[in-house]
Design a protein around this motif. Sequence first.
Motif, PDB file in Angstrom:
ATOM      1  N   THR A   1      -7.684  14.894  -3.071  1.00 24.00           N
ATOM      2  CA  THR A   1      -6.351  15.111  -3.630  1.00 24.00           C
ATOM      3  C   THR A   1      -5.469  13.937  -3.227  1.00 24.00           C
ATOM      4  O   THR A   1      -5.779  13.205  -2.289  1.00 24.00           O
ATOM      5  CB  THR A   1      -5.712  16.418  -3.110  1.00 24.00           C
ATOM      6  N   GLY A   2      -4.345  13.780  -3.922  1.00 22.37           N
ATOM      7  CA  GLY A   2      -3.410  12.711  -3.601  1.00 22.37           C
ATOM      8  C   GLY A   2      -3.725  11.438  -4.362  1.00 22.37           C
ATOM      9  O   GLY A   2      -4.657  11.370  -5.168  1.00 22.37           O
ATOM     10  N   ARG A   3      -2.941  10.406  -4.101  1.00 18.97           N
ATOM     11  CA  ARG A   3      -3.107   9.142  -4.812  1.00 18.97           C
ATOM     12  C   ARG A   3      -2.770   7.969  -3.906  1.00 18.97           C
ATOM     13  O   ARG A   3      -2.024   8.108  -2.927  1.00 18.97           O
ATOM     14  CB  ARG A   3      -2.236   9.099  -6.064  1.00 18.97           C
ATOM     15  N   ILE A   4      -3.345   6.795  -4.232  1.00 15.78           N
ATOM     16  CA  ILE A   4      -3.025   5.566  -3.512  1.00 15.78           C
ATOM     17  C   ILE A   4      -2.661   4.487  -4.521  1.00 15.78           C
ATOM     18  O   ILE A   4      -3.134   4.488  -5.651  1.00 15.78           O
ATOM     19  CB  ILE A   4      -4.196   5.087  -2.629  1.00 15.78           C
TER      20      ILE A   4
ATOM     21  N   GLY B   1     -10.538  10.626  11.344  1.00 11.96           N
ATOM     22  CA  GLY B   1     -10.381  10.330   9.921  1.00 11.96           C
ATOM     23  C   GLY B   1     -10.106   8.873   9.611  1.00 11.96           C
ATOM     24  O   GLY B   1      -9.852   8.519   8.462  1.00 11.96           O
ATOM     25  N   LYS B   2     -10.195   8.001  10.613  1.00  8.62           N
ATOM     26  CA  LYS B   2      -9.853   6.585  10.424  1.00  8.62           C
ATOM     27  C   LYS B   2     -10.765   5.905   9.398  1.00  8.62           C
ATOM     28  O   LYS B   2     -10.292   5.266   8.448  1.00  8.62           O
ATOM     29  CB  LYS B   2      -9.938   5.833  11.766  1.00  8.62           C
ATOM     30  N   SER B   3     -12.074   6.028   9.598  1.00  9.49           N
ATOM     31  CA  SER B   3     -13.014   5.357   8.698  1.00  9.49           C
ATOM     32  C   SER B   3     -12.949   5.924   7.289  1.00  9.49           C
ATOM     33  O   SER B   3     -13.069   5.186   6.296  1.00  9.49           O
ATOM     34  CB  SER B   3     -14.441   5.471   9.244  1.00  9.49           C
ATOM     35  N   THR B   4     -12.737   7.240   7.169  1.00  8.07           N
ATOM     36  CA  THR B   4     -12.599   7.852   5.844  1.00  8.07           C
ATOM     37  C   THR B   4     -11.395   7.279   5.112  1.00  8.07           C
ATOM     38  O   THR B   4     -11.457   6.960   3.921  1.00  8.07           O
ATOM     39  CB  THR B   4     -12.465   9.379   5.963  1.00  8.07           C
ATOM     40  N   LEU B   5     -10.285   7.121   5.842  1.00  2.63           N
ATOM     41  CA  LEU B   5      -9.084   6.548   5.236  1.00  2.63           C
ATOM     42  C   LEU B   5      -9.336   5.129   4.745  1.00  2.63           C
ATOM     43  O   LEU B   5      -8.955   4.774   3.622  1.00  2.63           O
ATOM     44  CB  LEU B   5      -7.940   6.566   6.252  1.00  2.63           C
ATOM     45  N   LEU B   6     -10.004   4.319   5.553  1.00  2.00           N
ATOM     46  CA  LEU B   6     -10.268   2.940   5.145  1.00  2.00           C
ATOM     47  C   LEU B   6     -11.214   2.877   3.949  1.00  2.00           C
ATOM     48  O   LEU B   6     -11.068   2.010   3.084  1.00  2.00           O
ATOM     49  CB  LEU B   6     -10.866   2.147   6.319  1.00  2.00           C
ATOM     50  N   LYS B   7     -12.177   3.793   3.886  1.00  3.52           N
ATOM     51  CA  LYS B   7     -13.084   3.817   2.731  1.00  3.52           C
ATOM     52  C   LYS B   7     -12.344   4.168   1.449  1.00  3.52           C
ATOM     53  O   LYS B   7     -12.637   3.642   0.371  1.00  3.52           O
ATOM     54  CB  LYS B   7     -14.218   4.807   2.981  1.00  3.52           C
ATOM     55  N   ILE B   8     -11.367   5.067   1.562  1.00  9.55           N
ATOM     56  CA  ILE B   8     -10.559   5.416   0.380  1.00  9.55           C
ATOM     57  C   ILE B   8      -9.701   4.226  -0.044  1.00  9.55           C
ATOM     58  O   ILE B   8      -9.612   3.891  -1.229  1.00  9.55           O
ATOM     59  CB  ILE B   8      -9.693   6.655   0.666  1.00  9.55           C
ATOM     60  N   LEU B   9      -9.076   3.554   0.940  1.00 15.50           N
ATOM     61  CA  LEU B   9      -8.246   2.397   0.626  1.00 15.50           C
ATOM     62  C   LEU B   9      -9.085   1.242   0.074  1.00 15.50           C
ATOM     63  O   LEU B   9      -8.582   0.429  -0.710  1.00 15.50           O
ATOM     64  CB  LEU B   9      -7.489   1.943   1.879  1.00 15.50           C
TER      65      LEU B   9
ATOM     66  N   ILE C   1       0.856  -1.195   0.000  1.00 15.00           N
ATOM     67  CA  ILE C   1       0.000   0.000   0.000  1.00 15.00           C
ATOM     68  C   ILE C   1       0.886   1.237   0.000  1.00 15.00           C
ATOM     69  O   ILE C   1       1.806   1.342   0.821  1.00 15.00           O
ATOM     70  CB  ILE C   1      -0.921   0.025   1.237  1.00 15.00           C
ATOM     71  N   LYS C   2       0.607   2.167  -0.890  1.00 11.75           N
ATOM     72  CA  LYS C   2       1.338   3.422  -0.928  1.00 11.75           C
ATOM     73  C   LYS C   2       0.317   4.558  -0.957  1.00 11.75           C
ATOM     74  O   LYS C   2      -0.523   4.622  -1.862  1.00 11.75           O
ATOM     75  CB  LYS C   2       2.241   3.490  -2.155  1.00 11.75           C
ATOM     76  N   VAL C   3       0.383   5.421   0.048  1.00 14.18           N
ATOM     77  CA  VAL C   3      -0.525   6.571   0.165  1.00 14.18           C
ATOM     78  C   VAL C   3       0.311   7.834   0.076  1.00 14.18           C
ATOM     79  O   VAL C   3       1.247   8.018   0.855  1.00 14.18           O
ATOM     80  CB  VAL C   3      -1.310   6.524   1.496  1.00 14.18           C
ATOM     81  N   GLU C   4      -0.022   8.701  -0.868  1.00 11.93           N
ATOM     82  CA  GLU C   4       0.765   9.916  -1.100  1.00 11.93           C
ATOM     83  C   GLU C   4      -0.131  11.142  -1.069  1.00 11.93           C
ATOM     84  O   GLU C   4      -0.979  11.326  -1.959  1.00 11.93           O
ATOM     85  CB  GLU C   4       1.492   9.852  -2.447  1.00 11.93           C
ATOM     86  N   GLY C   5       0.029  11.974  -0.043  1.00 10.80           N
ATOM     87  CA  GLY C   5      -0.651  13.266   0.029  1.00 10.80           C
ATOM     88  C   GLY C   5      -2.157  13.204  -0.089  1.00 10.80           C
ATOM     89  O   GLY C   5      -2.774  14.079  -0.705  1.00 10.80           O
ATOM     90  N   VAL C   6      -2.772  12.191   0.505  1.00 12.05           N
ATOM     91  CA  VAL C   6      -4.221  11.997   0.367  1.00 12.05           C
ATOM     92  C   VAL C   6      -4.987  12.943   1.293  1.00 12.05           C
ATOM     93  O   VAL C   6      -4.723  13.022   2.489  1.00 12.05           O
ATOM     94  CB  VAL C   6      -4.610  10.535   0.663  1.00 12.05           C
TER      95      VAL C   6
ATOM     96  N   TRP D   1     -12.602  19.048   6.007  1.00 12.29           N
ATOM     97  CA  TRP D   1     -11.528  18.169   5.553  1.00 12.29           C
ATOM     98  C   TRP D   1     -11.404  17.009   6.536  1.00 12.29           C
ATOM     99  O   TRP D   1     -10.902  17.173   7.643  1.00 12.29           O
ATOM    100  CB  TRP D   1     -10.211  18.932   5.443  1.00 12.29           C
ATOM    101  N   ALA D   2     -11.870  15.831   6.123  1.00 10.68           N
ATOM    102  CA  ALA D   2     -11.776  14.643   6.969  1.00 10.68           C
ATOM    103  C   ALA D   2     -10.353  14.112   7.018  1.00 10.68           C
ATOM    104  O   ALA D   2      -9.929  13.526   8.016  1.00 10.68           O
ATOM    105  CB  ALA D   2     -12.721  13.559   6.461  1.00 10.68           C
ATOM    106  N   LEU D   3      -9.604  14.299   5.918  1.00 10.41           N
ATOM    107  CA  LEU D   3      -8.190  13.912   5.855  1.00 10.41           C
ATOM    108  C   LEU D   3      -7.399  15.056   5.240  1.00 10.41           C
ATOM    109  O   LEU D   3      -7.887  15.728   4.331  1.00 10.41           O
ATOM    110  CB  LEU D   3      -7.998  12.649   5.008  1.00 10.41           C
ATOM    111  N   ARG D   4      -6.177  15.235   5.743  1.00 10.30           N
ATOM    112  CA  ARG D   4      -5.315  16.299   5.213  1.00 10.30           C
ATOM    113  C   ARG D   4      -3.897  15.765   4.990  1.00 10.30           C
ATOM    114  O   ARG D   4      -3.203  15.432   5.946  1.00 10.30           O
ATOM    115  CB  ARG D   4      -5.254  17.491   6.179  1.00 10.30           C
ATOM    116  N   ASN D   5      -3.517  15.633   3.727  1.00  9.29           N
ATOM    117  CA  ASN D   5      -2.139  15.338   3.331  1.00  9.29           C
ATOM    118  C   ASN D   5      -1.577  14.115   4.059  1.00  9.29           C
ATOM    119  O   ASN D   5      -0.521  14.165   4.686  1.00  9.29           O
ATOM    120  CB  ASN D   5      -1.244  16.559   3.592  1.00  9.29           C
TER     121      ASN D   5
END
Length: 421
Positions: free
Chosen positions: A87-90, A71-79, A2-7, A47-51
């Motif tokens: 913004t950003g990429r995974i 922001g935990k659940s938001t991060l898991l939904k994105i993943l 897993i690679k998360v960049e500036g999400v 902003w639920a997640l920042r960078n």
Amino acid sequence: MIKVEGVSKKYQLGHIVSSKNLTNPFKRGLQRLTGRSMQEEVAEEFWALRNVSFDIQQGEVVGIIGKNGAGKSTLLKILSRITDPSTGRIELNGRVSSLLEVGTGFNPELTGRENIYLNGAILGMSRKEIQSKFDEIVAFAEVEKFLDTPVKRYSSGMYVRLAFAVAAHLEPEILIVDEVLAVGDATFQKKCMGKMQEVGKQGRTVLFVSHNMGTISRLCNRAILLNQGGVVADGPVHHVIKSYLQEGTGTGAWARWDDSATAPGDDVARLLSVRVCSEDGITSERVDIHKPVGIEVEYEVLKSGHVLQPNCHFFNSEGVYAFISIDNKSEHCDLPKELGRYKSTAWIPGNLLAEGTMLVGVALTTFEPQCVHFYEQDVVAFEVVDNASGDSARGDYHGDLPGVVRPQLVWETSVSQGKRP
């Protein structure tokens, strides 16, 4: 893996504003013309997640921790590709299986059997591959009798059992689990923890969100701490858990409430203050391991006639429940208390606690009939320090000594002369 960049993830929140704060000029004019009060919805960015950036390697079991709204659940939904980042990429290198809430990925109209095949197909598995795991999934979930029943008729516990069994057994390279397992009973939770440990040992990657620090510390070898949408700590699980617990308490040795009307409690009693003190009465955040430490609880009794027993709950920096102490031996412990202010102190002897951070919760309880008048978790914290210059259980050893307590036990050694017969 897993690679998360500036999400970052932005949401639009709608707020209803009253006639005094109208921003729409047409509505303001219409209000003046008609004399009628009006409201409008105003959008606000959240902003639920920042960078957020991090990498996770194959075989790592990583805990995602933080307060509610971090922001935990938001991060898991994105993943899990349920939602896209603003913004950003995974990058995800492998099949992902997610269990984020009860019923994730299930069609409620289909039976349990049909949903197993549906989820396998979504993961890209062939019918033969799914069949090879089918009996194992059903046995783990313990839903044999309801296998051909539409899952909309399942209880929440049955839903979770089957959903976890499907997610864990269909061999995803990446398994993502939110705290949905809390719905299950204790026996099933224990079985799930064992399965996730097994998945990690097989070289697959696990991301796990939980508020139970004991579970995180046992299951994970690394943790990521989120706060207000950003990563504030990332590293060995015990270090990150310590940061999280200290953040939650403010690492204070003294908590007080000057206004009893807003203090924790009910119409019987209110909590006024809690502090960590030394033998000479000094408030202290650092405690010598050799010396006693007191937890002083001050409270006000507002209604007489109740037998009130203060109690303290101790947790270490890993979230492990160390012990509880109840005032059942003091002079006033079993007598109804009259109106007034009371101060009770629990004394912990020296050479009992291990080094590290201790977090204390305090409560005031009536046991017959049982009633908790207040309970404040993690209300104070203190650091136990062994300077290795005195007589402690450490002795001459200067390495890490794990454990919740470190009592100085009495040892006896005997020696027999001569050879064995």
